[in-house]
Design a protein around this motif. Structure first.
Motif, PDB file in Angstrom:
ATOM      1  N   MET A 132      69.979  30.344 -26.733  1.00 56.93           N
ATOM      2  CA  MET A 132      70.206  30.779 -28.162  1.00 56.93           C
ATOM      3  C   MET A 132      70.784  29.601 -28.975  1.00 56.93           C
ATOM      4  SD  MET A 132      71.118  34.676 -28.462  1.00 56.93           S
ATOM      5  CE  MET A 132      71.687  35.300 -27.055  1.00 56.93           C
ATOM      6  N   LEU A 133      70.445  29.642 -30.162  1.00 62.84           N
ATOM      7  CA  LEU A 133      71.286  28.547 -31.003  1.00 62.84           C
ATOM      8  C   LEU A 133      71.964  29.515 -31.976  1.00 62.84           C
ATOM      9  CD1 LEU A 133      68.128  26.487 -32.024  1.00 62.84           C
ATOM     10  CD2 LEU A 133      70.085  25.965 -30.456  1.00 62.84           C
ATOM     11  N   ARG A 134      73.136  29.085 -32.357  1.00 60.72           N
ATOM     12  CA  ARG A 134      74.026  29.770 -33.436  1.00 60.72           C
ATOM     13  C   ARG A 134      74.519  28.629 -34.261  1.00 60.72           C
ATOM     14  NH1 ARG A 134      78.840  34.009 -32.652  1.00 60.72           N
ATOM     15  NH2 ARG A 134      78.597  34.745 -34.948  1.00 60.72           N
ATOM     16  N   GLN A 135      74.577  29.092 -35.777  1.00 61.14           N
ATOM     17  CA  GLN A 135      74.897  28.137 -36.664  1.00 61.14           C
ATOM     18  C   GLN A 135      75.232  28.761 -37.968  1.00 61.14           C
ATOM     19  OE1 GLN A 135      72.112  24.703 -37.075  1.00 61.14           O
ATOM     20  NE2 GLN A 135      72.589  24.531 -39.039  1.00 61.14           N
ATOM     21  N   LEU A 136      75.917  28.144 -38.499  1.00 58.58           N
ATOM     22  CA  LEU A 136      75.993  28.656 -40.203  1.00 58.58           C
ATOM     23  C   LEU A 136      75.101  28.108 -40.812  1.00 58.58           C
ATOM     24  CD1 LEU A 136      79.642  29.170 -40.630  1.00 58.58           C
ATOM     25  CD2 LEU A 136      78.342  30.728 -40.530  1.00 58.58           C
ATOM     26  N   THR A 141      71.982  33.587 -35.381  1.00 58.36           N
ATOM     27  CA  THR A 141      71.823  33.563 -33.979  1.00 58.36           C
ATOM     28  C   THR A 141      70.224  33.641 -33.877  1.00 58.36           C
ATOM     29  OG1 THR A 141      73.904  34.683 -33.571  1.00 58.36           O
ATOM     30  CG2 THR A 141      72.219  34.579 -31.911  1.00 58.36           C
ATOM     31  N   ALA A 142      69.752  32.355 -33.411  1.00 56.19           N
ATOM     32  CA  ALA A 142      68.329  32.553 -33.121  1.00 56.19           C
ATOM     33  C   ALA A 142      67.878  32.085 -31.579  1.00 56.19           C
ATOM     34  CB  ALA A 142      67.538  31.533 -34.002  1.00 56.19           C
ATOM     35  N   ASP A 143      66.692  32.519 -31.009  1.00 58.61           N
ATOM     36  CA  ASP A 143      66.127  32.126 -30.037  1.00 58.61           C
ATOM     37  C   ASP A 143      65.898  30.647 -29.886  1.00 58.61           C
ATOM     38  OD1 ASP A 143      66.380  34.840 -29.010  1.00 58.61           O
ATOM     39  OD2 ASP A 143      64.198  35.119 -29.640  1.00 58.61           O
ATOM     40  N   ALA A 144      66.186  30.048 -28.516  1.00 53.60           N
ATOM     41  CA  ALA A 144      66.302  28.539 -28.416  1.00 53.60           C
ATOM     42  C   ALA A 144      64.891  28.127 -28.208  1.00 53.60           C
ATOM     43  CB  ALA A 144      66.926  27.899 -27.735  1.00 53.60           C
ATOM     44  N   ASP A 145      63.995  28.996 -27.883  1.00 50.95           N
ATOM     45  CA  ASP A 145      62.493  28.752 -27.491  1.00 50.95           C
ATOM     46  C   ASP A 145      61.870  28.077 -28.754  1.00 50.95           C
ATOM     47  OD1 ASP A 145      62.963  29.897 -24.948  1.00 50.95           O
ATOM     48  OD2 ASP A 145      62.241  31.867 -25.679  1.00 50.95           O
ATOM     49  N   PRO A 174      60.998  41.203 -42.319  1.00 53.97           N
ATOM     50  CA  PRO A 174      62.098  41.219 -43.669  1.00 53.97           C
ATOM     51  C   PRO A 174      63.311  41.151 -43.390  1.00 53.97           C
ATOM     52  CG  PRO A 174      60.313  43.063 -44.028  1.00 53.97           C
ATOM     53  CD  PRO A 174      60.301  42.284 -42.724  1.00 53.97           C
ATOM     54  N   ASN A 175      63.808  41.526 -42.006  1.00 51.22           N
ATOM     55  CA  ASN A 175      65.223  41.352 -41.380  1.00 51.22           C
ATOM     56  C   ASN A 175      65.258  40.302 -40.255  1.00 51.22           C
ATOM     57  OD1 ASN A 175      66.528  42.937 -43.501  1.00 51.22           O
ATOM     58  ND2 ASN A 175      65.658  44.712 -42.271  1.00 51.22           N
ATOM     59  N   HIS A 188      67.344  35.747 -33.156  1.00 50.18           N
ATOM     60  CA  HIS A 188      67.372  36.703 -32.013  1.00 50.18           C
ATOM     61  C   HIS A 188      67.381  38.252 -32.167  1.00 50.18           C
ATOM     62  CE1 HIS A 188      68.229  37.784 -27.687  1.00 50.18           C
ATOM     63  NE2 HIS A 188      69.403  38.399 -28.376  1.00 50.18           N
ATOM     64  N   GLN A 189      66.685  38.739 -31.560  1.00 54.91           N
ATOM     65  CA  GLN A 189      66.397  40.494 -31.513  1.00 54.91           C
ATOM     66  C   GLN A 189      66.808  40.963 -30.108  1.00 54.91           C
ATOM     67  OE1 GLN A 189      62.561  41.997 -32.338  1.00 54.91           O
ATOM     68  NE2 GLN A 189      63.561  42.864 -34.137  1.00 54.91           N
TER      69      GLN A 189
END
Length: 97
Positions: free
Chosen positions: A1-5, A15-19, A32-33, A67-68
């Motif tokens: 996962m990647l996390r960043q402002l 917070t996003a999946d790193a793939d 939408p979300n 990320h979900q």
């Protein structure tokens, strides 16, 4: 996962999946979300950028998607503790001990 402002003024905590995905594949997963992000390599590491209407559809950079979490709330987590989280008012954060 990647996390960043992400953002210069009112940053969004992402917070996003790193793939890595293509721009088109990420756009297919957008909801939408659930946003997709352009990932550029900077001197300090990966940098997530907004994907908006002006973002090129054929962007050559990798893209990622928010990320979900798929684990039902209150069930065992990947870290194996399997403890239920305490009930707190909506919007209040809790810390795992």
């Amino acid at each position: 996962m990647l996390r960043q402002l992400v953002g210069n003024r009112a940053a969004l905590d992402v917070t996003a999946d790193a793939d890595p995905l293509s721009a088109a594949a990420a756009a297919e997963l957008r909801e939408p979300n659930r946003l997709d992000w352009c990932v550029r390599q900077r001197k300090g590491g990966p940098d997530l950028g907004w994907v908006d209407r002006s973002h090129p559809a054929d962007c050559p950079h990798p893209h990622v998607i928010d990320h979900q979490c798929t684990t039902p709330r209150g069930t065992a987590h990947a870290h194996g503790r399997g403890q239920r989280r305490p009930s707190v008012p909506r919007g209040q954060l809790t810390l795992d001990a």
